[in-house]
Design an enzyme around this catalytic site. Structure first.
Site, PDB file in Angstrom:
ATOM      1  N   SER A 115       0.805  -1.223   0.000  1.00 14.39           N
ATOM      2  CA  SER A 115       0.000   0.000   0.000  1.00 14.39           C
ATOM      3  C   SER A 115       0.837   1.273   0.000  1.00 14.39           C
ATOM      4  O   SER A 115       0.485   2.254  -0.659  1.00 14.39           O
ATOM      5  CB  SER A 115      -0.942   0.012   1.206  1.00 14.39           C
ATOM      6  N   HIS A 142       0.719   4.838   4.284  1.00  7.99           N
ATOM      7  CA  HIS A 142      -0.127   5.443   3.260  1.00  7.99           C
ATOM      8  C   HIS A 142       0.223   6.916   3.073  1.00  7.99           C
ATOM      9  O   HIS A 142       0.394   7.389   1.940  1.00  7.99           O
ATOM     10  CB  HIS A 142      -1.600   5.298   3.646  1.00  7.99           C
TER      11      HIS A 142
END
Length: 201
Positions: free
Chosen positions: A126, A177
């Site tokens: 991610s 993230h």
């Protein structure tokens, strides 16, 4: 730009780096099915475990990018790559794309190491994928000639939704993230005009 119409063989030929990354995802995930290995063998050896990184296992700043826990985790990240990474591989070229993808993932993992406690552990692509999103955001903000209005209207809402969902889902590495996204934006801002081929999407 984000609609894949290639056949399987065409995709492999046109986007070899994305194909290899997804293959590594599948390979490492499939290792957990080998009967004579413990199910968590891959996790124990390749996850980003901050305490182990502190003790010198620096490869764990890289290997978590390719490791996933659970089929849904694997599917979501691999599907995101297949959708959003090919235009960047084509635009940047396979070597530059590889460097950018790994750099975003490693920066996200370094941030996780320094900002999370030593007991923290994580896996997943991610951070690197949000880095790719950051490249697109950088295009929309700083290099508008590289992305069409139509494609900008597609990618920006997806990035915003992904960022918002980061704060509402459990077991998400928010630090990865955010720093993956920021690293992509900075790379796009500073280096994209140098790296990119003369292509507009």
């Amino acid at each position: 730009m984000f609609v894949r119409t290639e056949s399987f063989s065409q995709f492999l030929r046109l986007y070899p780096v994305v194909s290899i990354i997804v293959f590594i995802h599948l390979l490492l995930f499939s290792v957990t099915w080998i009967p004579f290995l413990p199910e968590i063998w891959v996790y124990e050896h390749f996850a980003g475990i901050n305490l182990y990184i502190f003790n010198g296992e620096w490869w764990r700043l890289v290997t978590p990018i390719f490791v996933h826990l659970g089929f849904s985790h694997l599917l979501f990240n691999s599907f995101s790559l297949i959708l959003f990474a090919p235009p960047l591989e084509r635009m940047l070229g396979k070597f530059t794309f590889t460097a950018v993808y790994l750099s975003c993932g490693i920066i996200a993992n370094i941030a996780t190491y320094f900002l999370k406690p030593l007991t923290y552990n994580h896996v997943g692509a991610s951070g690197a994928i949000f880095g790719l999103f950051g490249i697109y955001v950088g295009m929309a903000l700083f290099h508008k000639h590289l992305i069409s209005t139509q494609n900008k209207q597609v990618i920006i809402p997806i990035v915003v939704i992904g960022l918002v969902m980061t704060f509402f889902q459990s077991n998400i590495n928010i630090t990865a993230h955010l720093f993956g996204l920021l690293s992509g934006i900075v790379i796009s801002w500073l280096l994209l005009p140098i790296m990119v081929k003369k292509t507009r999407y």
